[in-house]
Design a protein around this motif. Structure first.
Motif, mmCIF file in Angstrom:
data_model
loop_
_atom_site.group_PDB
_atom_site.id
_atom_site.type_symbol
_atom_site.label_atom_id
_atom_site.label_comp_id
_atom_site.label_asym_id
_atom_site.label_seq_id
_atom_site.Cartn_x
_atom_site.Cartn_y
_atom_site.Cartn_z
ATOM 1 N N LYS A 143 -10.215 -5.372 -6.795
ATOM 2 C CA LYS A 143 -10.053 -5.439 -8.255
ATOM 3 C C LYS A 143 -10.138 -6.884 -8.738
ATOM 4 O O LYS A 143 -10.809 -7.182 -9.734
ATOM 5 C CB LYS A 143 -8.702 -4.827 -8.643
ATOM 6 N N GLU B 192 -3.479 -0.336 -0.518
ATOM 7 C CA GLU B 192 -3.230 -0.994 -1.797
ATOM 8 C C GLU B 192 -3.703 -2.446 -1.793
ATOM 9 O O GLU B 192 -4.259 -2.933 -2.780
ATOM 10 C CB GLU B 192 -1.739 -0.940 -2.117
ATOM 11 N N ARG C 265 -2.782 -11.890 -5.851
ATOM 12 C CA ARG C 265 -3.060 -10.550 -5.322
ATOM 13 C C ARG C 265 -4.206 -10.561 -4.319
ATOM 14 O O ARG C 265 -4.360 -9.634 -3.534
ATOM 15 C CB ARG C 265 -3.413 -9.584 -6.455
ATOM 16 N N ARG D 70 -13.800 -8.068 -8.366
ATOM 17 C CA ARG D 70 -14.680 -7.458 -9.377
ATOM 18 C C ARG D 70 -14.439 -8.065 -10.744
ATOM 19 O O ARG D 70 -15.373 -8.226 -11.534
ATOM 20 C CB ARG D 70 -14.467 -5.948 -9.401
ATOM 21 N N LYS D 71 -13.184 -8.423 -11.025
ATOM 22 C CA LYS D 71 -12.882 -9.047 -12.303
ATOM 23 C C LYS D 71 -13.442 -10.472 -12.363
ATOM 24 O O LYS D 71 -13.856 -10.947 -13.417
ATOM 25 C CB LYS D 71 -11.374 -9.063 -12.524
ATOM 26 N N GLN E 64 -7.456 -2.490 -2.311
ATOM 27 C CA GLN E 64 -7.806 -2.158 -3.695
ATOM 28 C C GLN E 64 -7.484 -3.310 -4.642
ATOM 29 O O GLN E 64 -8.260 -3.597 -5.554
ATOM 30 C CB GLN E 64 -7.076 -0.879 -4.130
ATOM 31 N N ASP E 65 -6.335 -3.983 -4.426
ATOM 32 C CA ASP E 65 -5.991 -5.134 -5.265
ATOM 33 C C ASP E 65 -6.998 -6.265 -5.097
ATOM 34 O O ASP E 65 -7.432 -6.877 -6.080
ATOM 35 C CB ASP E 65 -4.591 -5.644 -4.923
#
Length: 138
Positions: free
Chosen positions: A73, A66, A31, A76-77, A69-70
């Motif tokens: 994400k 999108e 992603r 951040r993870k 944002q992916d």
């Protein structure tokens, strides 16, 4: 003689270099797009590091897309893993918490550039050189 760069600036530059390599080599999530680390701003107490990223795509992307944002994400993870790797690579006593943000500066600069082109009528800033004037001076 004053220092050219403060310690915070030097740490931010090193974090940017290390993160660019780590994101490319260590994170294998599909992603995550083609991410570029544009800037890193570290707080004075080295508690936080704001990491500004952009995506290399053919299309104009905004923060609401999108794919952006992916990618945010995923980053951040993986922030804890990246932080631990930074600690090993840089040998800092205090490794800042990583906060990832989408850098909108590229889109803003393209917009301003297009506004300038509209205002100037796409004329070149400097006219073509006239070689006949130079020959007559000789």
């Amino acid at each position: 003689m004053p220092k050219e760069f403060s310690r915070v600036d030097r740490v931010a530059d090193q974090i940017q270099k290390e993160l660019a390599v780590m994101v490319q080599r260590e994170i294998k999530d599909p992603r995550l797009g083609m991410v570029t680390i544009n800037a890193v701003k570290v707080s004075r107490d080295l508690g936080y590091a704001d990491v500004y990223i952009s995506l290399l795509t053919a299309d104009e992307v905004t923060e609401d897309d999108e794919s952006v944002q992916d990618s945010l994400k995923v980053l951040r993870k993986a922030a804890g893993f990246l932080r631990s790797q930074l600690g090993r690579a840089m040998k800092l006593r205090v490794v800042p918490q990583l906060r990832f943000h989408f850098d909108t500066l590229g889109g803003q600069s393209r917009h301003i550039d297009s506004l300038i082109d509209q205002a100037m009528g796409k004329k070149p800033a400097v006219g073509p050189s006239d070689d006949s004037d130079e020959e007559s001076r000789d």
